[in-house]
Scaffold this motif. Structure first.
Motif, PDB file in Angstrom:
ATOM      1  N   LYS A 274      18.376  21.004 -31.401  1.00  0.00           N
ATOM      2  CA  LYS A 274      17.440  20.489 -30.400  1.00  0.00           C
ATOM      3  C   LYS A 274      16.625  19.310 -30.929  1.00  0.00           C
TER       4      LYS A 274
ATOM      5  N   LEU B 104      12.186  24.584 -23.304  1.00  0.00           N
ATOM      6  CA  LEU B 104      13.039  25.761 -23.124  1.00  0.00           C
ATOM      7  C   LEU B 104      14.225  25.816 -24.069  1.00  0.00           C
TER       8      LEU B 104
ATOM      9  N   LEU C 156       8.650  34.946 -22.646  1.00  0.00           N
ATOM     10  CA  LEU C 156       9.959  35.108 -23.291  1.00  0.00           C
ATOM     11  C   LEU C 156      10.136  36.493 -23.912  1.00  0.00           C
TER      12      LEU C 156
ATOM     13  N   LEU D 286      21.000  25.199 -21.299  1.00  0.00           N
ATOM     14  CA  LEU D 286      19.931  26.139 -21.657  1.00  0.00           C
ATOM     15  C   LEU D 286      20.428  27.572 -21.680  1.00  0.00           C
ATOM     16  N   THR D 287      21.375  27.898 -20.823  1.00  0.00           N
ATOM     17  CA  THR D 287      21.973  29.236 -20.857  1.00  0.00           C
ATOM     18  C   THR D 287      22.621  29.484 -22.207  1.00  0.00           C
TER      19      THR D 287
ATOM     20  N   SER E 108      16.580  25.624 -27.520  1.00  0.00           N
ATOM     21  CA  SER E 108      16.441  26.256 -28.830  1.00  0.00           C
ATOM     22  C   SER E 108      17.628  25.861 -29.694  1.00  0.00           C
TER      23      SER E 108
ATOM     24  N   GLN F 181      22.010  27.831 -25.085  1.00  0.00           N
ATOM     25  CA  GLN F 181      21.062  27.768 -26.194  1.00  0.00           C
ATOM     26  C   GLN F 181      20.141  28.978 -26.259  1.00  0.00           C
ATOM     27  N   THR F 182      19.694  29.448 -25.121  1.00  0.00           N
ATOM     28  CA  THR F 182      18.709  30.529 -25.104  1.00  0.00           C
ATOM     29  C   THR F 182      19.322  31.916 -25.005  1.00  0.00           C
ATOM     30  N   GLN F 183      20.624  31.963 -24.615  1.00  0.00           N
ATOM     31  CA  GLN F 183      21.290  33.252 -24.389  1.00  0.00           C
ATOM     32  C   GLN F 183      20.531  34.076 -23.348  1.00  0.00           C
ATOM     33  N   ARG F 184      20.003  33.363 -22.353  1.00  0.00           N
ATOM     34  CA  ARG F 184      19.270  34.001 -21.268  1.00  0.00           C
ATOM     35  C   ARG F 184      19.860  33.587 -19.926  1.00  0.00           C
TER      36      ARG F 184
END
Length: 387
Positions: A197, A191, A53, A79-80, A193, A82-85
Protein backbone atom coordinates in the motif's frame (compact mmCIF):
# COMPACT_ATOMS: atom_id res chain seq x y z
CA UNK A 1 1.20 32.50 -18.51
CA UNK A 2 0.18 29.00 -17.42
CA UNK A 3 -1.05 26.41 -19.85
CA UNK A 4 -2.92 23.20 -19.24
CA UNK A 5 -3.06 20.11 -21.46
CA UNK A 6 -1.18 22.00 -24.16
CA UNK A 7 -3.48 25.03 -24.32
CA UNK A 8 -2.89 28.56 -23.08
CA UNK A 9 -5.31 30.02 -20.55
CA UNK A 10 -6.65 32.35 -23.25
CA UNK A 11 -7.36 29.41 -25.57
CA UNK A 12 -9.01 27.42 -22.79
CA UNK A 13 -11.22 30.34 -21.81
CA UNK A 14 -12.21 30.86 -25.44
CA UNK A 15 -13.66 27.36 -25.83
CA UNK A 16 -14.73 27.13 -22.17
CA UNK A 17 -12.36 24.39 -21.13
CA UNK A 18 -10.16 26.09 -18.52
CA UNK A 19 -11.46 24.38 -15.40
CA UNK A 20 -11.63 20.91 -16.91
CA UNK A 21 -8.06 21.09 -18.24
CA UNK A 22 -6.71 22.58 -15.00
CA UNK A 23 -8.49 20.05 -12.81
CA UNK A 24 -7.20 17.12 -14.86
CA UNK A 25 -3.62 18.35 -14.84
CA UNK A 26 -3.56 19.31 -11.15
CA UNK A 27 -4.37 15.80 -9.92
CA UNK A 28 -0.85 14.64 -8.95
CA UNK A 29 -0.55 17.76 -6.81
CA UNK A 30 -3.98 17.05 -5.31
CA UNK A 31 -2.90 13.51 -4.45
CA UNK A 32 0.09 14.75 -2.48
CA UNK A 33 -2.12 17.21 -0.62
CA UNK A 34 -4.69 14.47 0.04
CA UNK A 35 -2.07 12.21 1.63
CA UNK A 36 -0.85 15.15 3.75
CA UNK A 37 -4.41 15.70 5.01
CA UNK A 38 -4.79 12.02 5.86
CA UNK A 39 -1.45 12.00 7.68
CA UNK A 40 -2.56 15.03 9.65
CA UNK A 41 -5.74 13.21 10.72
CA UNK A 42 -4.21 9.73 11.04
CA UNK A 43 -4.78 9.44 14.80
CA UNK A 44 -8.42 10.51 14.44
CA UNK A 45 -8.95 8.06 11.58
CA UNK A 46 -7.36 5.21 13.51
CA UNK A 47 -9.45 5.94 16.60
CA UNK A 48 -12.59 5.83 14.46
CA UNK A 49 -11.70 2.79 12.37
CA UNK A 50 -10.16 0.47 15.00
CA UNK A 51 -13.37 -0.44 16.88
CA UNK A 52 -15.28 -0.73 13.59
CA UNK A 53 -12.76 -3.17 12.14
CA UNK A 54 -13.00 -5.21 15.34
CA UNK A 55 -16.34 -6.55 14.07
CA UNK A 56 -15.49 -9.89 12.49
CA UNK A 57 -18.71 -9.83 10.46
CA UNK A 58 -18.29 -6.23 9.27
CA UNK A 59 -19.76 -5.37 5.88
CA UNK A 60 -18.16 -2.44 4.03
CA UNK A 61 -20.34 -0.72 1.44
CA UNK A 62 -18.75 1.80 -0.94
CA UNK A 63 -21.37 4.17 -2.29
CA UNK A 64 -21.94 7.31 -4.33
CA UNK A 65 -23.85 8.50 -7.37
CA UNK A 66 -22.50 8.58 -10.93
CA UNK A 67 -18.74 9.11 -10.96
CA UNK A 68 -18.66 8.86 -7.16
CA UNK A 69 -20.17 5.38 -7.42
CA UNK A 70 -17.40 4.35 -9.79
CA UNK A 71 -14.81 5.12 -7.10
CA UNK A 72 -16.27 2.19 -5.21
CA UNK A 73 -16.50 -0.06 -8.25
CA UNK A 74 -12.83 0.56 -9.01
CA UNK A 75 -11.72 -0.16 -5.45
CA UNK A 76 -13.99 -2.94 -4.19
CA UNK A 77 -12.15 -5.92 -5.77
CA UNK A 78 -8.78 -4.57 -4.61
CA UNK A 79 -9.95 -3.81 -1.06
CA UNK A 80 -11.65 -7.19 -0.80
CA UNK A 81 -8.34 -8.85 -1.59
CA UNK A 82 -6.27 -6.64 0.68
CA UNK A 83 -8.54 -6.62 3.71
CA UNK A 84 -9.97 -10.14 3.39
CA UNK A 85 -13.32 -8.59 4.25
CA UNK A 86 -16.68 -8.18 2.57
CA UNK A 87 -16.37 -5.00 0.50
CA UNK A 88 -19.23 -4.17 -1.86
CA UNK A 89 -19.81 -1.26 -4.24
CA UNK A 90 -23.49 -0.25 -4.35
CA UNK A 91 -24.49 3.10 -5.81
CA UNK A 92 -26.71 5.45 -3.82
CA UNK A 93 -29.08 5.47 -6.79
CA UNK A 94 -29.64 1.75 -6.20
CA UNK A 95 -29.80 2.03 -2.43
CA UNK A 96 -32.47 4.74 -2.46
CA UNK A 97 -34.85 2.87 -4.74
CA UNK A 98 -34.21 -0.62 -3.28
CA UNK A 99 -32.94 -0.09 0.25
CA UNK A 100 -35.11 -2.90 1.63
CA UNK A 101 -33.09 -5.31 -0.53
CA UNK A 102 -29.58 -3.93 -0.16
CA UNK A 103 -29.95 -3.45 3.61
CA UNK A 104 -31.99 -6.61 4.25
CA UNK A 105 -29.16 -8.15 6.30
CA UNK A 106 -28.81 -6.32 9.61
CA UNK A 107 -25.12 -6.76 10.38
CA UNK A 108 -22.45 -4.22 11.42
CA UNK A 109 -21.90 -2.05 8.36
CA UNK A 110 -19.49 0.71 7.38
CA UNK A 111 -21.05 2.90 4.70
CA UNK A 112 -18.32 4.77 2.84
CA UNK A 113 -19.90 7.71 1.02
CA UNK A 114 -18.05 9.37 -1.85
CA UNK A 115 -19.41 12.79 -2.81
CA UNK A 116 -17.96 15.79 -4.59
CA UNK A 117 -20.63 18.21 -3.41
CA UNK A 118 -22.30 16.12 -0.71
CA UNK A 119 -25.62 17.56 -1.82
CA UNK A 120 -26.92 14.94 -4.25
CA UNK A 121 -30.38 13.91 -3.00
CA UNK A 122 -29.58 10.19 -3.28
CA UNK A 123 -26.33 10.50 -1.33
CA UNK A 124 -28.05 12.28 1.56
CA UNK A 125 -30.98 9.83 1.55
CA UNK A 126 -28.75 6.73 1.39
CA UNK A 127 -27.18 7.68 4.73
CA UNK A 128 -30.64 8.14 6.28
CA UNK A 129 -31.85 4.80 4.93
CA UNK A 130 -28.78 2.98 6.20
CA UNK A 131 -29.49 4.32 9.69
CA UNK A 132 -33.15 3.36 9.34
CA UNK A 133 -32.53 -0.24 8.27
CA UNK A 134 -29.34 -1.09 10.16
CA UNK A 135 -29.05 -1.19 13.92
CA UNK A 136 -25.27 -0.77 13.87
CA UNK A 137 -24.16 1.44 10.97
CA UNK A 138 -21.04 3.58 10.79
CA UNK A 139 -20.30 6.26 8.20
CA UNK A 140 -17.06 7.33 6.58
CA UNK A 141 -17.72 10.37 4.40
CA UNK A 142 -15.09 11.33 1.83
CA UNK A 143 -16.11 14.60 0.24
CA UNK A 144 -14.78 17.78 -1.36
CA UNK A 145 -17.26 20.32 0.00
CA UNK A 146 -17.24 21.53 3.60
CA UNK A 147 -20.66 23.12 3.06
CA UNK A 148 -22.27 19.97 1.69
CA UNK A 149 -25.12 18.29 3.55
CA UNK A 150 -23.17 15.06 4.05
CA UNK A 151 -20.20 16.83 5.60
CA UNK A 152 -22.32 19.06 7.85
CA UNK A 153 -24.56 16.19 9.02
CA UNK A 154 -21.58 14.01 9.91
CA UNK A 155 -20.52 16.51 12.56
CA UNK A 156 -23.52 15.64 14.75
CA UNK A 157 -23.27 11.85 14.41
CA UNK A 158 -20.83 10.07 16.73
CA UNK A 159 -20.84 7.07 14.38
CA UNK A 160 -19.67 9.19 11.48
CA UNK A 161 -16.30 10.56 10.38
CA UNK A 162 -15.97 12.99 7.48
CA UNK A 163 -12.66 13.67 5.75
CA UNK A 164 -12.44 16.71 3.51
CA UNK A 165 -10.36 16.53 0.36
CA UNK A 166 -8.16 19.48 -0.69
CA UNK A 167 -10.28 22.52 -1.55
CA UNK A 168 -9.21 22.49 -5.21
CA UNK A 169 -10.75 19.02 -5.67
CA UNK A 170 -14.24 20.50 -5.42
CA UNK A 171 -14.23 20.62 -9.21
CA UNK A 172 -15.74 23.71 -10.78
CA UNK A 173 -16.11 21.96 -14.13
CA UNK A 174 -19.09 19.76 -14.99
CA UNK A 175 -17.14 16.49 -15.10
CA UNK A 176 -15.56 15.08 -11.95
CA UNK A 177 -11.80 14.52 -12.27
CA UNK A 178 -9.76 15.73 -9.28
CA UNK A 179 -12.58 14.78 -6.95
CA UNK A 180 -12.83 11.24 -8.33
CA UNK A 181 -9.16 10.37 -8.03
CA UNK A 182 -8.57 12.12 -4.69
CA UNK A 183 -11.51 10.38 -3.02
CA UNK A 184 -10.29 7.09 -4.49
CA UNK A 185 -6.82 7.68 -3.06
CA UNK A 186 -8.28 8.54 0.35
CA UNK A 187 -10.34 5.37 0.51
CA UNK A 188 -7.40 3.25 -0.60
CA UNK A 189 -5.16 4.86 2.02
CA UNK A 190 -7.70 4.46 4.85
CA UNK A 191 -9.11 1.02 4.02
CA UNK A 192 -6.26 -0.66 2.17
CA UNK A 193 -3.71 -2.88 3.83
CA UNK A 194 -0.61 -4.90 3.05
CA UNK A 195 3.02 -4.03 2.47
CA UNK A 196 2.40 -2.78 -1.06
CA UNK A 197 0.00 0.00 0.00
CA UNK A 198 2.66 2.55 0.98
CA UNK A 199 4.73 1.69 -2.08
CA UNK A 200 1.72 2.18 -4.34
CA UNK A 201 0.84 5.53 -2.79
CA UNK A 202 4.41 6.75 -3.18
CA UNK A 203 4.44 5.70 -6.84
CA UNK A 204 1.07 7.32 -7.47
CA UNK A 205 2.28 10.67 -6.15
CA UNK A 206 5.79 10.62 -7.62
CA UNK A 207 5.31 9.15 -11.07
CA UNK A 208 2.00 10.57 -12.23
CA UNK A 209 3.04 14.24 -12.49
CA UNK A 210 5.29 13.48 -15.44
CA UNK A 211 2.70 11.16 -16.95
CA UNK A 212 0.18 13.93 -17.61
CA UNK A 213 2.33 15.51 -20.32
CA UNK A 214 3.31 12.12 -21.74
CA UNK A 215 -0.32 11.02 -21.95
CA UNK A 216 -1.39 14.32 -23.50
CA UNK A 217 1.27 13.94 -26.18
CA UNK A 218 0.18 10.35 -26.85
CA UNK A 219 -3.50 11.30 -27.08
CA UNK A 220 -2.54 13.90 -29.66
CA UNK A 221 -1.33 11.13 -31.99
CA UNK A 222 -4.76 9.44 -32.12
CA UNK A 223 -6.64 10.13 -35.34
CA UNK A 224 -10.34 10.41 -34.50
CA UNK A 225 -11.45 11.34 -38.01
CA UNK A 226 -13.12 7.99 -38.65
CA UNK A 227 -14.11 7.22 -35.05
CA UNK A 228 -17.72 7.37 -33.81
CA UNK A 229 -17.60 4.59 -31.18
CA UNK A 230 -15.25 4.22 -28.21
CA UNK A 231 -15.04 1.16 -25.95
CA UNK A 232 -13.15 0.76 -22.67
CA UNK A 233 -12.30 -2.71 -21.36
CA UNK A 234 -10.79 -3.69 -18.01
CA UNK A 235 -10.75 -6.55 -15.51
CA UNK A 236 -11.40 -6.34 -11.78
CA UNK A 237 -10.97 -2.78 -10.57
CA UNK A 238 -10.17 -1.70 -14.11
CA UNK A 239 -13.76 -2.49 -15.07
CA UNK A 240 -14.74 0.30 -12.67
CA UNK A 241 -12.15 2.54 -14.32
CA UNK A 242 -13.57 1.52 -17.72
CA UNK A 243 -17.05 2.54 -16.57
CA UNK A 244 -15.81 5.90 -15.33
CA UNK A 245 -13.84 6.35 -18.57
CA UNK A 246 -17.00 5.74 -20.58
CA UNK A 247 -19.00 8.21 -18.49
CA UNK A 248 -16.29 10.87 -18.77
CA UNK A 249 -16.28 10.61 -22.55
CA UNK A 250 -20.08 10.54 -22.68
CA UNK A 251 -20.30 13.67 -20.53
CA UNK A 252 -17.62 15.71 -22.28
CA UNK A 253 -18.78 14.84 -25.79
CA UNK A 254 -22.45 15.34 -24.81
CA UNK A 255 -23.40 12.01 -26.33
CA UNK A 256 -21.96 12.72 -29.78
CA UNK A 257 -19.97 9.46 -29.64
CA UNK A 258 -21.32 5.96 -28.90
CA UNK A 259 -19.68 4.77 -25.67
CA UNK A 260 -19.43 1.32 -24.11
CA UNK A 261 -17.44 -0.51 -21.43
CA UNK A 262 -17.02 -4.10 -20.25
CA UNK A 263 -14.55 -6.61 -18.91
CA UNK A 264 -12.32 -8.39 -21.46
CA UNK A 265 -13.97 -11.74 -20.76
CA UNK A 266 -17.47 -10.29 -20.68
CA UNK A 267 -16.99 -8.44 -23.96
CA UNK A 268 -17.12 -11.66 -25.98
CA UNK A 269 -20.59 -12.49 -24.67
CA UNK A 270 -22.51 -10.27 -27.06
CA UNK A 271 -21.16 -6.71 -26.59
CA UNK A 272 -18.35 -7.40 -29.05
CA UNK A 273 -20.99 -7.14 -31.79
CA UNK A 274 -20.72 -3.34 -31.60
CA UNK A 275 -17.21 -3.30 -33.09
CA UNK A 276 -16.87 -1.93 -36.62
CA UNK A 277 -14.32 0.05 -38.63
CA UNK A 278 -15.25 3.27 -36.80
CA UNK A 279 -14.59 1.83 -33.33
CA UNK A 280 -11.69 2.80 -31.06
CA UNK A 281 -10.97 0.35 -28.22
CA UNK A 282 -8.88 0.95 -25.11
CA UNK A 283 -7.84 -2.18 -23.19
CA UNK A 284 -6.59 -1.59 -19.62
CA UNK A 285 -3.97 -4.29 -18.99
CA UNK A 286 -3.47 -5.65 -15.46
CA UNK A 287 -0.08 -6.13 -13.81
CA UNK A 288 -1.38 -9.24 -12.07
CA UNK A 289 0.12 -12.30 -13.75
CA UNK A 290 -3.15 -14.27 -13.89
CA UNK A 291 -5.50 -11.45 -14.88
CA UNK A 292 -3.04 -10.17 -17.46
CA UNK A 293 -3.30 -13.42 -19.44
CA UNK A 294 -7.01 -12.83 -20.06
CA UNK A 295 -6.48 -9.17 -20.92
CA UNK A 296 -3.77 -10.03 -23.46
CA UNK A 297 -5.88 -12.83 -24.96
CA UNK A 298 -8.62 -10.37 -25.89
CA UNK A 299 -6.14 -7.71 -26.98
CA UNK A 300 -4.61 -10.19 -29.43
CA UNK A 301 -8.05 -11.33 -30.59
CA UNK A 302 -9.26 -7.79 -31.31
CA UNK A 303 -6.12 -6.99 -33.24
CA UNK A 304 -6.32 -10.28 -35.12
CA UNK A 305 -9.96 -9.61 -36.06
CA UNK A 306 -8.81 -6.46 -37.83
CA UNK A 307 -12.28 -4.91 -37.62
CA UNK A 308 -11.81 -2.02 -35.16
CA UNK A 309 -10.40 1.28 -36.37
CA UNK A 310 -7.77 1.08 -33.62
CA UNK A 311 -7.08 -1.04 -30.52
CA UNK A 312 -4.88 0.61 -27.89
CA UNK A 313 -3.34 -1.26 -24.96
CA UNK A 314 -2.89 0.78 -21.77
CA UNK A 315 -0.20 -1.00 -19.81
CA UNK A 316 2.66 -0.71 -17.32
CA UNK A 317 4.54 -3.75 -18.60
CA UNK A 318 5.87 -4.11 -22.11
CA UNK A 319 6.03 -7.45 -23.94
CA UNK A 320 5.67 -8.71 -27.48
CA UNK A 321 1.89 -9.07 -27.23
CA UNK A 322 1.46 -5.44 -26.17
CA UNK A 323 4.01 -3.96 -28.56
CA UNK A 324 2.46 -5.74 -31.54
CA UNK A 325 0.15 -2.77 -32.06
CA UNK A 326 -0.73 0.60 -30.52
CA UNK A 327 -0.07 1.06 -26.80
CA UNK A 328 0.64 3.58 -24.07
CA UNK A 329 3.17 2.56 -21.42
CA UNK A 330 2.98 3.82 -17.83
CA UNK A 331 6.70 4.27 -17.24
CA UNK A 332 8.21 3.19 -13.91
CA UNK A 333 4.99 1.41 -12.87
CA UNK A 334 5.96 -2.10 -13.97
CA UNK A 335 6.15 -3.29 -10.37
CA UNK A 336 3.01 -1.49 -9.17
CA UNK A 337 -0.05 -3.40 -8.07
CA UNK A 338 -3.28 -2.79 -9.95
CA UNK A 339 -4.31 -0.39 -7.19
CA UNK A 340 -1.45 1.90 -8.16
CA UNK A 341 -2.33 1.68 -11.84
CA UNK A 342 -5.91 2.88 -11.32
CA UNK A 343 -4.64 6.44 -11.07
CA UNK A 344 -2.40 6.39 -14.14
CA UNK A 345 -5.04 4.70 -16.27
CA UNK A 346 -7.84 7.12 -15.41
CA UNK A 347 -5.61 10.01 -16.51
CA UNK A 348 -5.55 8.50 -20.01
CA UNK A 349 -9.36 8.45 -20.17
CA UNK A 350 -9.80 11.95 -18.77
CA UNK A 351 -7.31 13.51 -21.17
CA UNK A 352 -8.73 11.65 -24.16
CA UNK A 353 -12.26 12.79 -23.23
CA UNK A 354 -11.12 16.39 -22.93
CA UNK A 355 -9.24 16.42 -26.21
CA UNK A 356 -12.04 14.73 -28.15
CA UNK A 357 -14.55 17.16 -26.63
CA UNK A 358 -12.50 20.09 -27.93
CA UNK A 359 -12.08 18.39 -31.30
CA UNK A 360 -15.85 18.01 -31.60
CA UNK A 361 -16.42 21.69 -30.80
CA UNK A 362 -17.90 21.14 -27.34
CA UNK A 363 -17.42 23.37 -24.29
CA UNK A 364 -15.79 20.96 -21.77
CA UNK A 365 -16.56 23.00 -18.64
CA UNK A 366 -20.26 22.87 -19.46
CA UNK A 367 -20.83 20.29 -22.22
CA UNK A 368 -24.62 20.39 -21.74
CA UNK A 369 -25.43 24.14 -21.62
CA UNK A 370 -29.14 23.54 -22.26
CA UNK A 371 -29.38 22.05 -18.75
CA UNK A 372 -30.77 18.53 -19.29
CA UNK A 373 -27.88 17.24 -17.15
CA UNK A 374 -26.51 19.26 -14.23
CA UNK A 375 -23.35 19.37 -12.14
CA UNK A 376 -25.39 18.46 -9.05
CA UNK A 377 -28.32 16.29 -10.07
CA UNK A 378 -31.75 17.92 -10.04
CA UNK A 379 -35.31 16.71 -10.36
CA UNK A 380 -35.07 13.82 -7.89
CA UNK A 381 -38.11 13.21 -5.70
CA UNK A 382 -37.31 11.31 -2.51
CA UNK A 383 -40.18 9.06 -1.43
CA UNK A 384 -40.22 8.23 2.26
CA UNK A 385 -39.85 4.53 3.02
CA UNK A 386 -42.32 3.21 5.56
CA UNK A 387 -41.36 -0.04 7.31
Amino acid sequence: MSNYLGYSVAELEQFKGFWTAKEIEQQPECWRETIAILDQHRALINDFMTPILAHSDLRIVLTGAGTSAFVGRSLSPILTQQTQRRVEAISTTDIVSNSYQYFAEDIPTLLVSFARSGNSPESVEAVKLANQFLSNCYHLVLTCNDEGQLYVASKTNDKSLAILMPEKTNDKSFAMTSSFSSMMLSAFSILGSGESKSKDIESICNVSAGQVKEINKFIGTIDNTEVNKVIYLGSGGFKGIAEESALKLLELTAGKVVISFDSPLGFRHGPKSIVDDKTLIFVYISNDQQTRKYDLDLLAELRRDGIANKVIAITAQLDDQVSNGDYWLADDMQDATDAGLLFSYILVAQIYAFQLSVELGNTPDNPCPTGEVNRVVQGVTIHKFNN
